[in-house]
Design a protein around this motif. Structure first.
Motif, PDB file in Angstrom:
ATOM      1  N   ALA A 161       9.690 -19.625 -42.766  1.00 59.02           N
ATOM      2  CA  ALA A 161       8.297 -19.204 -42.907  1.00 59.02           C
ATOM      3  C   ALA A 161       7.987 -19.012 -44.384  1.00 59.02           C
ATOM      4  CB  ALA A 161       8.061 -17.903 -42.141  1.00 59.02           C
ATOM      5  N   VAL A 162       6.860 -19.571 -44.815  1.00 60.91           N
ATOM      6  CA  VAL A 162       6.481 -19.492 -46.222  1.00 60.91           C
ATOM      7  C   VAL A 162       5.094 -18.877 -46.337  1.00 60.91           C
ATOM      8  CG1 VAL A 162       6.337 -20.828 -48.372  1.00 60.91           C
ATOM      9  CG2 VAL A 162       7.698 -21.702 -46.460  1.00 60.91           C
ATOM     10  N   ASP A 163       4.997 -17.728 -46.995  1.00 62.74           N
ATOM     11  CA  ASP A 163       3.698 -17.070 -47.162  1.00 62.74           C
ATOM     12  C   ASP A 163       3.790 -16.090 -48.315  1.00 62.74           C
ATOM     13  OD1 ASP A 163       1.184 -15.689 -46.808  1.00 62.74           O
ATOM     14  OD2 ASP A 163       1.257 -16.222 -44.682  1.00 62.74           O
TER      15      ASP A 163
ATOM     16  N   VAL B  42       4.376 -10.021 -40.370  1.00 61.54           N
ATOM     17  CA  VAL B  42       3.834 -10.319 -39.046  1.00 61.54           C
ATOM     18  C   VAL B  42       4.396 -11.625 -38.490  1.00 61.54           C
ATOM     19  CG1 VAL B  42       1.723 -10.781 -37.731  1.00 61.54           C
ATOM     20  CG2 VAL B  42       1.733  -8.978 -39.455  1.00 61.54           C
ATOM     21  N   ILE B  43       4.426 -12.665 -39.293  1.00 58.35           N
ATOM     22  CA  ILE B  43       4.905 -13.959 -38.801  1.00 58.35           C
ATOM     23  C   ILE B  43       6.387 -13.880 -38.445  1.00 58.35           C
ATOM     24  CG2 ILE B  43       5.463 -15.098 -41.021  1.00 58.35           C
ATOM     25  CD1 ILE B  43       3.638 -16.883 -38.222  1.00 58.35           C
ATOM     26  N   GLU B  44       7.109 -13.089 -39.237  1.00 57.08           N
ATOM     27  CA  GLU B  44       8.525 -12.929 -38.969  1.00 57.08           C
ATOM     28  C   GLU B  44       8.742 -12.286 -37.593  1.00 57.08           C
ATOM     29  OE1 GLU B  44      12.425 -11.433 -41.486  1.00 57.08           O
ATOM     30  OE2 GLU B  44      10.425 -11.259 -42.355  1.00 57.08           O
ATOM     31  N   ARG B  45       7.965 -11.240 -37.333  1.00 58.80           N
ATOM     32  CA  ARG B  45       8.068 -10.542 -36.058  1.00 58.80           C
ATOM     33  C   ARG B  45       7.627 -11.428 -34.900  1.00 58.80           C
ATOM     34  NH1 ARG B  45      10.546  -8.434 -33.174  1.00 58.80           N
ATOM     35  NH2 ARG B  45       9.843  -7.018 -31.562  1.00 58.80           N
TER      36      ARG B  45
ATOM     37  N   THR C 179      13.837 -17.269 -41.576  1.00 61.11           N
ATOM     38  CA  THR C 179      14.024 -17.052 -43.005  1.00 61.11           C
ATOM     39  C   THR C 179      12.618 -17.074 -43.578  1.00 61.11           C
ATOM     40  OG1 THR C 179      16.164 -18.172 -43.053  1.00 61.11           O
ATOM     41  CG2 THR C 179      15.005 -17.938 -45.147  1.00 61.11           C
ATOM     42  N   ALA C 180      12.240 -15.985 -44.271  1.00 58.77           N
ATOM     43  CA  ALA C 180      10.894 -15.913 -44.816  1.00 58.77           C
ATOM     44  C   ALA C 180      10.955 -15.897 -46.338  1.00 58.77           C
ATOM     45  CB  ALA C 180      10.192 -14.656 -44.303  1.00 58.77           C
TER      46      ALA C 180
END
Lengths: 141, 174
Positions: free
Chosen positions: B34-36, B44-47, B57-58
């Protein structure tokens, strides 16, 4: 307090407070999404995200504040900063604050310094109000 | 034998809750990159992804994503057998945009098969079309919801099952 937010069981003051936040338009559906991500393995998820939001938004708002002190205003840059900030508001379901962001962006596009400045003050008020309300809610919940 | 039988779980301790253990080469959890650049959105995206049973992996920039993927000229990540099943990236990021990141990934022979999904808070049709035409496998308008992530992971399972690596997995007919 149960880590799972069973809205049917959240009674008393906590339930009423929560409901009023939605009824009065402070929060939207995205906040419910966050609640749905909270469980026994992440019992404080919502509060953690909100805390992160307030920490991050302090920085973003400071950038905007600084940019508003320039003369003349760089509306493109302001719009850009606001887009970033609005994204965060949207992610936690901060409805009223998000609406102020949209208003601010409209003034940027119209090139209205006055509109931007006024809206920014209103935005900060809403931002602060929501913070107080959420803090009060987390105390109860 | 039932999919979630204890025997299967013991053999594959990596954990496959929610995933089809009968997949031959995808016996582990899907690994999503995830890239942000937004701290809040990353959390949030990780959860959301973890809730959908993915390993996550963020990273906070396109540059770091490329480093992680081993594409950065200067810094090789050194992980040759890195297996990424999906890359989900924000569009608006300082430095390298999600679009630019997607292009770099799709231009790489090593990585172009990895589905890339772009997220944006702006619902601009021209932007969405451009991303999809230029190689993005899907586009999500923020804020991201559980149903969005579920749709992506469902597509990944279907894709893995059919062993069809060619073409987009994004089924527009859905």
């Amino acid at each position: 307090m149960n880590s799972e937010i069973d809205r049917n069981k959240l009674h008393g003051q906590a339930g009423l407070t929560r409901q009023s936040l939605f009824d009065q338009g402070y929060l939207d559906e995205q906040f419910v999404q966050l609640e749905e991500l909270q469980d026994d393995t992440n019992p404080n998820f919502v509060e953690e995200v909100v805390t992160l939001f307030y920490r991050d938004s302090a920085r973003l708002l400071a950038n905007i504040e600084q940019a508003l002190e320039r003369s003349p205003l760089d509306f493109a840059k302001l719009d850009d900063y606001m887009l970033q900030f609005k994204g965060c508001c949207s992610s936690i379901g901060a409805k009223k604050v998000k609406n102020e962001c949209t208003q601010f962006q409209e003034y940027c596009r119209a090139g209205s310094s006055d509109g931007c400045t006024r809206t920014f003050q209103q935005l900060k008020r809403e931002h602060s109000t929501l913070k107080n309300k959420l803090e009060a809610y987390f105390q109860l919940a | 034998m039932a999919r979630n039988s204890p025997v299967l779980r013991r053999r594959r301790p990596e954990g496959i809750d929610g995933f089809d253990p009968s997949q031959s080469d995808h016996s582990q959890q899907a690994h999503v990159l995830a890239v942000d650049d937004s701290l809040v959105d990353r959390k949030v995206i990780e959860r959301l992804l973890k809730r959908s049973c993915c390993k996550v992996t963020a990273v906070d920039s396109g540059r770091k994503a490329l480093q992680f993927l081993g594409l950065d000229e200067e810094k090789r990540s050194g992980v040759d057998d890195l297996k990424i099943d999906l890359i989900i990236t924000d569009y608006c990021m300082p430095g390298m945009t999600g679009y630019e990141l997607m292009k770099k990934i799709k231009e790489s022979s090593a990585l172009r098969e990895i589905p890339v999904v772009i997220m944006s808070s702006e619902n601009v049709l021209a932007r969405i079309d451009r991303c999809l035409e230029e190689g993005a496998d899907d586009f999500i308008v923020k804020p991201v919801k559980l149903s969005d992530v579920k749709r992506l992971t469902d597509c990944m399972i279907r894709e893995n099952r059919s062993n069809n690596k060619a073409g987009q997995f994004y089924d527009r007919a859905m």
